[in-house]
Design a protein around this motif. Structure first.
Motif, short mmCIF file in Angstrom:
data_model
loop_
_atom_site.label_atom_id
_atom_site.label_comp_id
_atom_site.label_asym_id
_atom_site.label_seq_id
_atom_site.Cartn_x
_atom_site.Cartn_y
_atom_site.Cartn_z
N VAL A 1 -14.17 4.92 -8.27
CA VAL A 1 -15.46 5.16 -8.90
C VAL A 1 -16.25 6.20 -8.13
O VAL A 1 -16.66 7.24 -8.66
CB VAL A 1 -16.27 3.86 -9.03
N GLY A 2 -16.45 5.97 -6.84
CA GLY A 2 -17.19 6.93 -6.03
C GLY A 2 -16.30 7.85 -5.23
O GLY A 2 -16.73 8.92 -4.80
N GLY A 3 -15.05 7.43 -5.02
CA GLY A 3 -14.11 8.26 -4.29
C GLY A 3 -14.32 8.30 -2.79
O GLY A 3 -13.70 9.11 -2.10
N GLU A 4 -15.17 7.42 -2.26
CA GLU A 4 -15.49 7.44 -0.83
C GLU A 4 -15.11 6.16 -0.10
O GLU A 4 -14.57 6.20 1.00
CB GLU A 4 -16.99 7.70 -0.62
N GLN A 5 -15.37 5.02 -0.71
CA GLN A 5 -15.13 3.76 -0.04
C GLN A 5 -13.64 3.43 0.00
O GLN A 5 -12.91 3.68 -0.96
CB GLN A 5 -15.90 2.63 -0.73
N ILE A 6 -13.22 2.85 1.12
CA ILE A 6 -11.81 2.54 1.33
C ILE A 6 -11.66 1.06 1.64
O ILE A 6 -12.39 0.51 2.46
CB ILE A 6 -11.23 3.36 2.50
N GLN A 7 -10.71 0.43 0.96
CA GLN A 7 -10.35 -0.94 1.26
C GLN A 7 -9.05 -0.93 2.07
O GLN A 7 -8.01 -0.54 1.58
CB GLN A 7 -10.16 -1.75 -0.03
N ARG A 8 -9.17 -1.31 3.34
CA ARG A 8 -8.00 -1.33 4.21
C ARG A 8 -7.05 -2.45 3.78
O ARG A 8 -7.47 -3.60 3.57
CB ARG A 8 -8.43 -1.56 5.65
N LEU A 9 -5.77 -2.14 3.65
CA LEU A 9 -4.76 -3.14 3.35
C LEU A 9 -4.35 -3.81 4.66
O LEU A 9 -3.74 -3.18 5.53
CB LEU A 9 -3.54 -2.50 2.69
N GLU A 10 -4.71 -5.07 4.80
CA GLU A 10 -4.44 -5.78 6.05
C GLU A 10 -2.94 -5.88 6.32
O GLU A 10 -2.17 -6.29 5.46
CB GLU A 10 -5.06 -7.18 6.00
N GLY A 11 -2.55 -5.48 7.52
CA GLY A 11 -1.16 -5.57 7.93
C GLY A 11 -0.29 -4.41 7.49
O GLY A 11 0.88 -4.33 7.90
N ALA A 12 -0.82 -3.51 6.69
CA ALA A 12 -0.02 -2.37 6.21
C ALA A 12 -0.23 -1.16 7.11
O ALA A 12 -1.37 -0.77 7.36
CB ALA A 12 -0.40 -2.02 4.78
N VAL A 13 0.85 -0.58 7.59
CA VAL A 13 0.75 0.60 8.46
C VAL A 13 1.38 1.83 7.84
O VAL A 13 1.21 2.93 8.36
CB VAL A 13 1.39 0.32 9.84
N SER A 14 2.12 1.67 6.74
CA SER A 14 2.72 2.85 6.10
C SER A 14 3.05 2.56 4.64
O SER A 14 3.40 1.43 4.28
CB SER A 14 3.99 3.30 6.83
N SER B 1 11.61 -6.87 -5.70
CA SER B 1 11.80 -6.53 -7.12
C SER B 1 10.46 -6.46 -7.84
O SER B 1 10.31 -6.92 -8.98
CB SER B 1 12.72 -7.57 -7.80
N SER B 2 9.48 -5.87 -7.16
CA SER B 2 8.13 -5.74 -7.68
C SER B 2 7.78 -4.27 -7.83
O SER B 2 8.41 -3.41 -7.21
CB SER B 2 7.14 -6.43 -6.73
N ASP B 3 6.77 -3.96 -8.65
CA ASP B 3 6.27 -2.60 -8.65
C ASP B 3 5.23 -2.49 -7.53
O ASP B 3 4.62 -3.48 -7.11
CB ASP B 3 5.67 -2.21 -10.00
N LEU B 4 5.03 -1.28 -7.05
CA LEU B 4 4.19 -1.07 -5.87
C LEU B 4 2.74 -1.44 -6.15
O LEU B 4 2.05 -2.01 -5.29
CB LEU B 4 4.29 0.39 -5.42
N GLU B 5 2.25 -1.13 -7.35
CA GLU B 5 0.86 -1.42 -7.67
C GLU B 5 0.59 -2.93 -7.59
O GLU B 5 -0.43 -3.37 -7.05
CB GLU B 5 0.50 -0.88 -9.05
N THR B 6 1.50 -3.73 -8.14
CA THR B 6 1.33 -5.18 -8.10
C THR B 6 1.33 -5.69 -6.67
O THR B 6 0.52 -6.54 -6.29
CB THR B 6 2.44 -5.87 -8.90
N LEU B 7 2.25 -5.17 -5.85
CA LEU B 7 2.31 -5.57 -4.45
C LEU B 7 1.02 -5.24 -3.73
O LEU B 7 0.45 -6.09 -3.01
CB LEU B 7 3.49 -4.89 -3.76
N VAL B 8 0.54 -4.02 -3.89
CA VAL B 8 -0.68 -3.58 -3.19
C VAL B 8 -1.86 -4.45 -3.59
O VAL B 8 -2.66 -4.88 -2.74
CB VAL B 8 -0.95 -2.10 -3.49
N LYS B 9 -1.98 -4.75 -4.86
CA LYS B 9 -3.12 -5.55 -5.34
C LYS B 9 -3.05 -6.99 -4.86
O LYS B 9 -4.08 -7.70 -4.88
CB LYS B 9 -3.19 -5.49 -6.86
N SER B 10 -1.87 -7.44 -4.42
CA SER B 10 -1.73 -8.82 -3.95
C SER B 10 -2.08 -8.98 -2.48
O SER B 10 -2.20 -10.11 -1.99
CB SER B 10 -0.29 -9.29 -4.18
#
Length: 333
Positions: free
Chosen positions: A22-35, A47-56
């Motif tokens: 929406v604003g293009g500025e705020q970032i939600q850090r994915l806890e535990g993700a480094v890459s 066997s998941s799509d990436l978008e579903t995994l990220v949102k979980s």
């Protein structure tokens, strides 16, 4: 549809974040993700799509804004590999409506020659057979190898251009980002804006120097678009000198503006088993119809800026000359 970035936080730790579209500025850090690489591997394993995994995944708000991270040069290329030798950078040319015109101006002298040039023949082949029915293979495109992960320059960082180069000019393109699964199946992670920088004067000297002209650095990002790509991407390519804009031109991409489907371009890359090695990352530049080289020459210190609303923040890099030996001597063992 979401957009991801890779970045270095205030504690000098690698992070992956979701950008607020929406604003293009705020970032939600994915806890535990480094890459993104690790996330993509996890999605394949689950066997998941990436978008579903990220949102979980659990998130928390990052204190820094995207603009401040870019200004501090803490934003990384949005996809990389722990071992740069296992990341391929490749591309296809003459894939966009109108792309033959700029190329032909570099290699031919008059309209009569244009009709007979190899570039025009390749372009027409794409128009006639580059969009086959789903599940079928169409005509193969022009293809080139650019380098491995060592040539990728992060957003906002300078392009090191070797002193033997005759030119350094931008090519605003879309980049497909892929990871090969454990059985060699290629998976598309997402898309990003890219600058497939090339040496067009070297290419213009002789079309057979095209391979040499592509062996230069490149950049992509800063944001990675996960999900389906809009068919019509409208963007702008700019060049600034001493902070002032000196050239600007719109560019169009997406399948509505291309003579090939993405599926056809992907097939003709991954049909080679060499490019299906498990665990490898592939960055594939899909071509452009817009080049500043048709109008002007860039100079060291110039800044390239490539933007398109669908991809959030613009991709910016300037360039500088790096002195290389006049002649490389190979030693005998």
């Amino acid at each position: 549809m979401i957009r991801l970035i890779q970045y270095i936080d205030s504690d000098n730790q690698r992070r992956v974040g979701i950008v607020d579209t929406v604003g293009g500025e705020q970032i939600q850090r994915l806890e535990g993700a480094v890459s993104v690489y690790a996330l993509a591997q996890q999605a394949i394993e689950n066997s998941s799509d990436l978008e579903t995994l990220v949102k979980s995944l659990p998130t928390r708000a990052e204190e820094a804004t995207l603009s401040s991270l870019l200004e501090a040069k803490r934003v990384l290329a949005p996809v990389d590999h722990p071992d740069p030798a296992h990341l391929y950078v490749t591309g296809t040319g003459l894939t966009h409506t109108g792309s033959a015109d700029t190329r032909d101006k570099m290699h031919t002298a008059d309209s009569a020659e244009i009709q007979q040039s190899d570039s025009m023949k390749m372009f027409r082949m794409g128009l006639e057979g580059g969009k086959p029915a789903a599940g079928e293979a169409g005509v193969q495109p022009e293809w080139f190898y650019k380098g491995d992960g060592s040539i990728v320059v992060h957003p906002e960082h300078s392009f090191p251009i070797p002193s033997f180069s005759l030119d350094a000019s931008e090519e605003p393109e879309l980049v497909g980002c892929y990871l090969n699964g454990p059985d060699g199946t290629p998976y598309r992670i997402g898309y990003a804006l890219g600058n497939e920088l090339s040496d067009h004067i070297t290419e213009r000297e002789n079309y057979l120097f095209l391979a040499h002209s592509k062996l230069r650095v490149c950049s992509f990002g800063p944001e990675l678009l996960i999900g389906e790509l809009p068919e019509n991407i409208q963007g702008t390519s700019r060049i600034r000198r001493n902070g002032e804009p000196i050239w600007e031109k719109a560019f169009a991409s997406g399948e509505a503006n291309m003579s090939h489907t993405f599926a056809n371009l992907e097939h003709h890359h991954f049909k080679y088993k060499l490019f299906c090695r498990p665990g490898d990352i592939h960055l594939h530049y899909f071509g452009t119809a817009t080049l500043s080289f048709a109008d002007m020459r860039t100079e060291a210190g110039d800044q390239f800026e490539i933007s398109a609303d669908a991809f959030g923040k613009p991709l910016r890099n300037n360039w500088e000359v790096v002195q290389e030996p006049d002649c490389v001597t190979v030693k005998t063992l």
